[in-house]
Design a protein around this motif. Structure first.
Motif, PDB file in Angstrom:
ATOM      1  N   THR A   8      43.546  43.541   1.380  1.00  0.00           N
ATOM      2  CA  THR A   8      43.732  45.181   1.515  1.00  0.00           C
ATOM      3  C   THR A   8      45.062  45.690   1.810  1.00  0.00           C
ATOM      4  OG1 THR A   8      41.302  44.902   1.970  1.00  0.00           O
ATOM      5  CG2 THR A   8      42.300  46.603   2.835  1.00  0.00           C
ATOM      6  N   LEU A  37      37.274  50.234   5.636  1.00  0.00           N
ATOM      7  CA  LEU A  37      36.819  49.425   4.336  1.00  0.00           C
ATOM      8  C   LEU A  37      36.724  48.001   4.421  1.00  0.00           C
ATOM      9  CD1 LEU A  37      37.420  50.515   1.758  1.00  0.00           C
ATOM     10  CD2 LEU A  37      39.708  49.317   1.091  1.00  0.00           C
ATOM     11  N   CYS A  86      33.287  47.456   6.282  1.00  0.00           N
ATOM     12  CA  CYS A  86      32.229  48.220   5.241  1.00  0.00           C
ATOM     13  C   CYS A  86      31.534  47.645   4.020  1.00  0.00           C
ATOM     14  CB  CYS A  86      32.189  49.535   5.279  1.00  0.00           C
ATOM     15  SG  CYS A  86      32.068  49.885   7.016  1.00  0.00           S
ATOM     16  N   THR A  87      33.009  47.106   3.477  1.00  0.00           N
ATOM     17  CA  THR A  87      32.429  46.872   2.296  1.00  0.00           C
ATOM     18  C   THR A  87      33.091  45.061   1.707  1.00  0.00           C
ATOM     19  OG1 THR A  87      35.041  46.827   1.656  1.00  0.00           O
ATOM     20  CG2 THR A  87      33.228  49.152   1.438  1.00  0.00           C
ATOM     21  N   LYS A  88      33.341  44.262   2.325  1.00  0.00           N
ATOM     22  CA  LYS A  88      33.977  42.863   2.420  1.00  0.00           C
ATOM     23  C   LYS A  88      33.277  42.610   3.223  1.00  0.00           C
ATOM     24  CE  LYS A  88      37.396  44.482   0.739  1.00  0.00           C
ATOM     25  NZ  LYS A  88      37.697  44.502  -1.825  1.00  0.00           N
ATOM     26  N   TRP A 140      29.125  47.525   9.494  1.00  0.00           N
ATOM     27  CA  TRP A 140      28.696  49.045   8.896  1.00  0.00           C
ATOM     28  C   TRP A 140      29.005  49.657  10.308  1.00  0.00           C
ATOM     29  CZ3 TRP A 140      29.004  51.129   5.061  1.00  0.00           C
ATOM     30  CH2 TRP A 140      28.448  51.954   4.147  1.00  0.00           C
ATOM     31  N   PRO A 165      25.832  43.600   1.565  1.00  0.00           N
ATOM     32  CA  PRO A 165      25.930  44.761   0.938  1.00  0.00           C
ATOM     33  C   PRO A 165      24.795  45.248   0.128  1.00  0.00           C
ATOM     34  CG  PRO A 165      26.950  43.436  -0.474  1.00  0.00           C
ATOM     35  CD  PRO A 165      26.071  42.178   0.701  1.00  0.00           C
ATOM     36  N   ARG A 178      24.116  46.790   4.513  1.00  0.00           N
ATOM     37  CA  ARG A 178      24.647  48.503   4.171  1.00  0.00           C
ATOM     38  C   ARG A 178      24.031  49.762   3.407  1.00  0.00           C
ATOM     39  NH1 ARG A 178      30.087  44.948   2.540  1.00  0.00           N
ATOM     40  NH2 ARG A 178      30.584  44.031   5.158  1.00  0.00           N
ATOM     41  N   GLN A 179      23.452  48.808   2.727  1.00  0.00           N
ATOM     42  CA  GLN A 179      22.364  49.962   1.753  1.00  0.00           C
ATOM     43  C   GLN A 179      21.411  50.687   2.005  1.00  0.00           C
ATOM     44  OE1 GLN A 179      20.652  48.237  -1.932  1.00  0.00           O
ATOM     45  NE2 GLN A 179      20.454  49.792  -2.654  1.00  0.00           N
ATOM     46  N   ASN A 231      26.840  48.892  -0.749  1.00  0.00           N
ATOM     47  CA  ASN A 231      27.349  48.777   0.640  1.00  0.00           C
ATOM     48  C   ASN A 231      27.606  50.193   0.317  1.00  0.00           C
ATOM     49  OD1 ASN A 231      28.604  46.647   0.936  1.00  0.00           O
ATOM     50  ND2 ASN A 231      29.952  46.497  -0.710  1.00  0.00           N
ATOM     51  N   GLN A 272      27.451  52.932  -1.291  1.00  0.00           N
ATOM     52  CA  GLN A 272      28.044  53.603  -2.257  1.00  0.00           C
ATOM     53  C   GLN A 272      27.184  54.880  -2.817  1.00  0.00           C
ATOM     54  OE1 GLN A 272      29.333  51.538  -5.686  1.00  0.00           O
ATOM     55  NE2 GLN A 272      30.421  53.438  -6.769  1.00  0.00           N
ATOM     56  N   GLU A 285      29.188  60.350   1.581  1.00  0.00           N
ATOM     57  CA  GLU A 285      29.545  59.006   2.155  1.00  0.00           C
ATOM     58  C   GLU A 285      30.513  59.362   3.216  1.00  0.00           C
ATOM     59  OE1 GLU A 285      31.574  56.645  -0.577  1.00  0.00           O
ATOM     60  OE2 GLU A 285      29.981  56.596  -1.592  1.00  0.00           O
TER      61      GLU A 285
END
Length: 701
Positions: free
Chosen positions: A271, A288, A291-293, A312, A531, A534-535, A650, A652, A684
Motif C-alpha cells: 500500500t 485503508l 477496511c479493504t484488505k 472495520w 468483504p 464489512r458490507q 468492503n 463500497q 462513504e
C-alpha cells in the motif's frame, strides 16, 4: 474499631480463604453465604427430602444467621408467620420458588417438587452471573470454578504479610500478589510454550493487572471481578482444552497471529508503494488496509487478552489532524473485530481439527503465477496447508493395537486427532441475510444451530417492543425524528441545526441471522469473509445513524466535531467545509476546522436566531436481494431527489441511478468537475444519510 490480632491474616472482603480457615481455633469463624459453597452442595437436584430436612441444611442455617435470626437453628419455613411473610412479599413474580402460602397451603401450580427445583436452579443461575468482588477469596473461587489448581504462599506473618495466589494449569501459570487484600502485581507465564507465545505474556499480564487494581478513589468493596473473569476465562479455556504432550493451544492461536501478521505487514508495504497513494498519511493507509484488505491482527489489544482481527472502523475516512482529536477518535470510534480462540469440535466432518503451526501462509505471501494461469486480477495469496496435529494414543487404544498386531491384523489405531477446533467470536455481532449465512456454511465453517423462529433484518437492527407479535413477511415502516448539525454554504451562518423526519420502508421480507460465532479450519476462511462482513457493517451503520437515537458530537454544544484532513482539490473538499465549518481547504489552504469554543458559541447563537421551518423529510426503501440496496427520496431544488445506491463488498457505495447531478451542477464553483461516483464517495465519508442529504441540498443544488 478493633485492631486485628497480630500473627493472623486479615479477613478478606468475601470471607476467609481455605488457608486462612485452617488457622487455630481462636481465629474468627469465616463469614459465608449460601452461595459461597459449591453449587453442588446447594443443588435442588439432590436426594428427595422433606421440608424438615431441608430447613436444617447448612445453607438455610447460614442464611438465617445472616438475616439476624436470634437462634442458630434454621428458619422454620413451616411456621405460619414465615409463610405469611413470604406471601406478603409476593415472591411469585421474580423469585417464585414454590414456597407454601398462608396456612401451610401451596398455591396452585406450585405442588411439583421438580418445578420447585427448576425454579431454584434458575435463581442460582441468575445469581451466578456476578463474578463477585476482587479479593483473595473471590479470585480463589474463580480459579476453582474454571477448573484450575490454586494454592497460597505467604511472605511473613501478621496483618501486613504479603500473600500470593498461584493458579496453575496444563500450560499456564498465574501469580497474583496481594498486600492487605489489595492486588499489587500480576505475573503470567507459559512455562512449556515457545517464544511466539511467551513474548505476549507481559502485555497479557498488564491487562489482567489493570482489571484487578483499584481505580483512583475506588473502594475495594466496589471493585468487580467481571472484566478480569472475562479475560482470564479465555486463557483458561485454552488451557483446559490443551493436551500435554502434543497439543498446546496457546501455540496454535499464536501461530495464526504470526501468519496474519506476516500478511498484514506485506499488505502495508504494498500500500505504501502504490503510486496512487503517494503522499497519503499513515492513518489513511492504516484505515485503508484495515477496511479493504485482510484486516489488522492484534494480540492483547484494547484491554482484551487474546488474538483479535480488526476489520472495520467507524469514520474510516475522517482523519484527525492533531493528537487531541486522534485521542478522542480512538476512544469513541466503534471497531468491528473477530476474537480468535479454540473450542470443542462440534461439527465433525465439516470443520477440520485444530492444527498447531505458524506456516498458514508462505514467507513470500504472494503466489508466483505462471503465464496462462486463470486469475481474476490482483495478487494471489500463497496460503499453505500445515500438517495435521496428532495426539498420543489413549491407553485403551494401545491395548487394542497390541491385540491386532498379535492377531496378525493391520493396526488402524494409534495417534488420534484433537477434538478441538478454531473458534471465531464476532464483536460486535453482525446481522447478515439468510443467504450469506448459508454461504458461510458452504465455505466449510461451523455455525450455531438456526433459531426455530425466523427473524427479519429490520427486527434485529430495530427490535420491536417486548412481547409484541409480528410476521416478518409483513411490510414495516420505521419513522424517526432527529436534529442534525451541519455547516450551510452561506457565509453568514457557519453552523446550524436542521430538524429531520426520516422514514424507512421495508416492503419485502428480509430473513436474517445474528452472526455471533463460528468454527473454522483455516484462517483463509476468515479472511475471505471480511468483504461481506464489512458490507453489512457499513449498512447497519448507515441505518443506525439515521433511524436510531445515537449521541452525535456535532449536535452538542462544546462537543468534539470531526476535523477532516483534506489537502487536495477533490470531491472531499466540500465535505471538509460541510463537516468542519468555514471555507474548504481548497479555498483557505488549511485542513483544520474551527475551535471547539467557536463551534459551541456559533451553535448557541444560531439556535436562538434560527427561524422556524418545516423539517426535512427523507424516505428510504431497503432491499437486500441480490445485494443491499437503498432508494433515497428527499426534497431537492424544486422537486424530489431520487437516488438508488448499492452497498457492495468492503462497504463500497455504487450509484445505480440518480437525478441529482446534471448539467446545471456538473461543475463545482472552484471549477472541479463533479462525477456520479462522488455521490457514493461522499456517503462513504459521512456514514450518515441525514448529513449526506443536507450536503447535497446545500452544495449541489
Amino acid at each position: 474499631m478493633t485492631t486485628p490480632t497480630p500473627m493472623k491474616h486479615a479477613l478478606s472482603q468475601q470471607g476467609k480463604t481455605p488457608s486462612q480457615s485452617q488457622q487455630g481455633a481462636a481465629a474468627t469463624p469465616p463469614v459465608s453465604t449460601p452461595f459461597s459453597v459449591p453449587h453442588a452442595a446447594f443443588s435442588p437436584r439432590g436426594p428427595r427430602s422433606s421440608p424438615q430436612q431441608f430447613k436444617k441444611s447448612p445453607a438455610t442455617a447460614t442464611s438465617a444467621s445472616m438475616m439476624g435470626h436470634p437462634s442458630a437453628a434454621a428458619v422454620n419455613f413451616d411456621s405460619p408467620s414465615t409463610a405469611a411473610a413470604f406471601s406478603a412479599l409476593q415472591i411469585s413474580g421474580g423469585l417464585d420458588l414454590g414456597l407454601p402460602g398462608p396456612g401451610g397451603l401451596n398455591t396452585p401450580g406450585r405442588t411439583s417438587e421438580d418445578e420447585f427445583a427448576t425454579k431454584l436452579e434458575a435463581v442460582i443461575a441468575v445469581l451466578s452471573r456476578s463474578k463477585g468482588l476482587v479479593s483473595e477469596a473471590g479470585l480463589e473461587r474463580l480459579a476453582n470454578r474454571l477448573g484450575l489448581d490454586s494454592m497460597w504462599e505467604s511472605d511473613g506473618m501478621g496483618v501486613d504479610a504479603k500473600r500470593t495466589l498461584i493458579v496453575a494449569g496444563a500450560a499456564l501459570e498465574l501469580l497474583i500478589h496481594f498486600s492487605n487484600n489489595i492486588v499489587e502485581k500480576v505475573d503470567l507465564d507459559f512455562p512449556d510454550s515457545t517464544e511466539i507465545v511467551t513474548k505476549h505474556a507481559k502485555s497479557a499480564a498488564a491487562i489482567l493487572l489493570d482489571d484487578l487494581k483499584l481505580a483512583p478513589d475506588q473502594s475495594p468493596l466496589t471493585k468487580q471481578l467481571d472484566s478480569f473473569a472475562a479475560n482470564f476465562e479465555r486463557l483458561a479455556i485454552l488451557d483446559k482444552l490443551s493436551v500435554s504432550p502434543g497439543l498446546n493451544l496457546y501455540e496454535a492461536v499464536a501461530g495464526i497471529y504470526e501468519s496474519l501478521s506476516r500478511l498484514h505487514q506485506w499488505e502495508m508495504q504494498r500500500t505504501r508503494e502504490d503510486p496512487a497513494l503517494i503522499g497519503k498519511s499513515e492513518n489513511f493507509l492504516h484505515n485503508l488496509v484495515l477496511c479493504t484488505k485482510s484486516g489488522i491482527p492484534a494480540m492483547n489489544a484494547r484491554r482484551r487478552v487474546g488474538l483479535s482481527l480488526d476489520y472495520w472502523v467507524e469514520k474510516r475516512l475522517q482523519l484527525a489532524t492533531d493528537p487531541e482529536m486522534q485521542e478522542y477518535m480512538d476512544k469513541t470510534e466503534k471497531i468491528w473485530s473477530i476474537l480468535i480462540a479454540c473450542c470443542p469440535l462440534r461439527d465433525i466432518g465439516l470443520v477440520s481439527p485444530v492444527r498447531v503451526s505458524d506456516k498458514w501462509i508462505s514467507a513470500d505471501v504472494e503466489k508466483v503465477t505462471m503465464p496462462g494461469d486463470l486469475h481474476a486480477g490482483g495478487p494471489m495469496l500463497d496460503w499453505l496447508e500445515p500438517k495435521s496435529t496428532f495426539l498420543p494414543a489413549l491407553d485403551q487404544d494401545k491395548e487394542m493395537e497390541a491385540m491386532q498386531m498379535q492377531a496378525g491384523q493391520p493396526s488402524l489405531l494409534g495417534a488420534r486427532l484433537p477434538e478441538v477446533a478454531f473458534h471465531a467470536i464476532f464483536d460486535p455481532p453482525i446481522y447478515i441475510t439468510h443467504g450469506l449465512w448459508e454461504s458461510i456454511r458452504d465455505l466449510g465453517c461451523g455455525l450455531p444451530a438456526n433459531e426455530l423462529q425466523q427473524k427479519s433484518y429490520d427486527t434485529l437492527l430495530f427490535p420491536r417492543a417486548p412481547g409484541s407479535d409480528y410476521d416478518p413477511s409483513e411490510p414495516r415502516t420505521i419513522t424517526h425524528s432527529k436534529r442534525v448539525g451541519f455547516t450551510p454554504s452561506s457565509a453568514e451562518v457557519k453552523w446550524s441545526l436542521k430538524e429531520h423526519v426520516n422514514t424507512l420502508y421495508i416492503y419485502k421480507p428480509i430473513y436474517a441471522r445474528a452472526l455471533t460465532e463460528l468454527t473454522f479450519s483455516h484462517p483463509q476462511q476468515i479472511v475471505s469473509l471480511l468483504p461481506f462482513l464489512r458490507q453489512f457493517a457499513f449498512l447497519s451503520t448507515l441505518l443506525e445513524n439515521s433511524f436510531k437515537d445515537k449521541p452525535d458530537p456535532t449536535t452538542v454544544p462544546g462537543g468534539m466535531p470531526p476535523t477532516v484532513s483534506t489537502r487536495t482539490t477533490t470531491s472531499r473538499d466540500d465535505f471538509a467545509s460541510f463537516m468542519g465549518g468555514g471555507k474548504s481547504p481548497a479555498d483557505s489552504g488549511s485542513g483544520s476546522g474551527p475551535s471547539l469554543a467557536t463551534v459551541a458559541e456559533e451553535m448557541e447563537s444560531n439556535k436562538k436566531e434560527e427561524p422556524k421551518e418545516e423539517p426535512l423529510k427523507m424516505d428510504v426503501t431497503l432491499t437486500v436481494h441480490p445485494i443491499p440496496k437503498l432508494q433515497i427520496l428527499f426534497p431537492f431544488r424544486d422537486g424530489t431527489a431520487n437516488v438508488v445506491l448499492e452497498i457492495r463488498a468492503n462497504g463500497q457505495v455504487h450509484v445505480e441511478s440518480q437525478n441529482v447531478l446534471d448539467e446545471r451542477n456538473a461543475v463545482a464553483p472552484n471549477g472541479r468537475q463533479r462525477r456520479v461516483e462522488d455521490l457514493g464517495g461522499i456517503l462513504e465519508s459521512m456514514e450518515s444519510l441525514d448529513k449526506w442529504c443536507l450536503f447535497l441540498r446545500s452544495r449541489w443544488a
